[in-house]
Write a protein that holds these residues in place. Sequence first.
Motif, short mmCIF file in Angstrom:
data_model
loop_
_atom_site.label_atom_id
_atom_site.label_comp_id
_atom_site.label_asym_id
_atom_site.label_seq_id
_atom_site.Cartn_x
_atom_site.Cartn_y
_atom_site.Cartn_z
N SER A 1 -8.83 3.29 -2.20
CA SER A 1 -9.57 2.48 -1.23
C SER A 1 -8.70 1.95 -0.10
O SER A 1 -9.23 1.51 0.92
CB SER A 1 -10.26 1.31 -1.95
N THR A 2 -7.37 1.98 -0.27
CA THR A 2 -6.48 1.47 0.77
C THR A 2 -5.64 2.57 1.41
O THR A 2 -4.70 2.29 2.14
CB THR A 2 -5.54 0.39 0.19
N LYS B 1 -5.81 6.47 3.37
CA LYS B 1 -6.58 7.54 3.98
C LYS B 1 -6.03 8.90 3.52
O LYS B 1 -4.84 9.07 3.31
CB LYS B 1 -6.49 7.45 5.51
N ASP C 1 -9.65 2.03 -8.28
CA ASP C 1 -9.70 2.65 -6.95
C ASP C 1 -8.85 1.90 -5.93
O ASP C 1 -9.04 2.05 -4.73
CB ASP C 1 -11.15 2.72 -6.46
N ARG C 2 -7.87 1.12 -6.40
CA ARG C 2 -7.10 0.30 -5.47
C ARG C 2 -6.31 1.15 -4.49
O ARG C 2 -6.25 0.83 -3.30
CB ARG C 2 -6.16 -0.63 -6.25
N THR D 1 0.83 -1.19 0.00
CA THR D 1 0.00 0.00 0.00
C THR D 1 0.87 1.25 0.00
O THR D 1 2.09 1.18 0.21
CB THR D 1 -0.91 0.04 1.24
#
Length: 405
Positions: free
Chosen positions: A344-345, A347, A340-341, A186
Amino acid sequence: MAVHVVDEARRYLHCKKPLCREGCPIHTPIPDMIQLFLHSQIDEAGQMLFENNPLSVVCSLVCDQKKQCEGHCVLGRKGQPVHISSIENYISDSYLDRLELTREASRGKRVAIIGSGPAGITIAVLLARKGYDVTLFESHDKIGGVLRYGIPEFRLPKSILDRYKTQLVRLGIKIRPNTVIGTTLTLDDLQRDGYKAVFIGTGVWRPRKLDIPGESLGHVHFAINYLQNPDVYDLGDDLAVIGAGNSAMDVARTALRKGVRHVTVFCRRLQAAASQLEIDYAIADGVEFLYGARPVEITDEGVRYQTASFDKDGNVTGLSEPQFFPCSSVIVAVSQGPMDRIVSTTKGLETSDRGLLTTDAEGRTSRPGVFASGDVVRGARTVVEAVKYSKEVARAMDEYLQSIG
């Protein structure tokens, strides 16, 4: 080569106010390029072009020159404009393998580039030359992004991208292929591991749907998926392409080269959205067009559609009774949106209502140290626009990296 570049260069008028340069989004120094070329200083011309636009050789092949440099050439008013793209391509292609990029002393700071499309390559080169330790993360097995997986071979030979990779490695850029940020790794992981700045240039890879019945049938595909590897698709003899932008033209022309006998493009309006050059090539290749055609359903045997009628201002005034167009396969080519990977992971990353990353004028996102540009910010645009904007973002990233000590 179809155009004799020396003869074309000699046709150049050396205008006091070069409109060709003004017509180029990145203001390529066309007069200086031609002058150096005619004086046998091709390496100097090549270096100048690369400094202005690291993707000069790519842009010389895929830009819509009729709307840009060549479309502004004064010779085009009464005859044929100077074929500037051929001159630029000859110089840039000749120089690419002789390119010797210099690198400043190491600054001891890591930078992560997510995505190796036009924006990612541009920023990777610019920051690596500044002395930053750059790692390029690419979700596919080879670099290039939309250049490799969205533009057909006959328009942009993939060997050019392989040559770019050689230059990136020589510059000290580390490349991690087959690595998707937002799944196992991420953005938080990157920042934890010491990447002082992160650039997101992941493009737009999610196809947009028509939202009509039949899109899930086995003979229906999406343009962005098809263009990634056309050889794995069996489309039969008759293909309907729904959509009329440049991607639709790429799909139509590729399909004919891969054995499809008849290709028909469904265009919702009276004029296709693709550039006139791409439309002309498609027609020359044998592509047919249905104008005003608006699909309402896809069946196993073909496409049900209505034909729109328009007033003089282009507004729809009516729709015909449903008609049927038989075909063996359908490819939907009505634009793309972002995956949206990462969002979505992660903030703190703001997006627009279209899912595009929100940035300021210099590519800063809402999360400190994270920048973005290219299609993931502005939607599907041109290569030269991505390079132009990314040069500004690279400057902002350099300023940020210096400011944090």
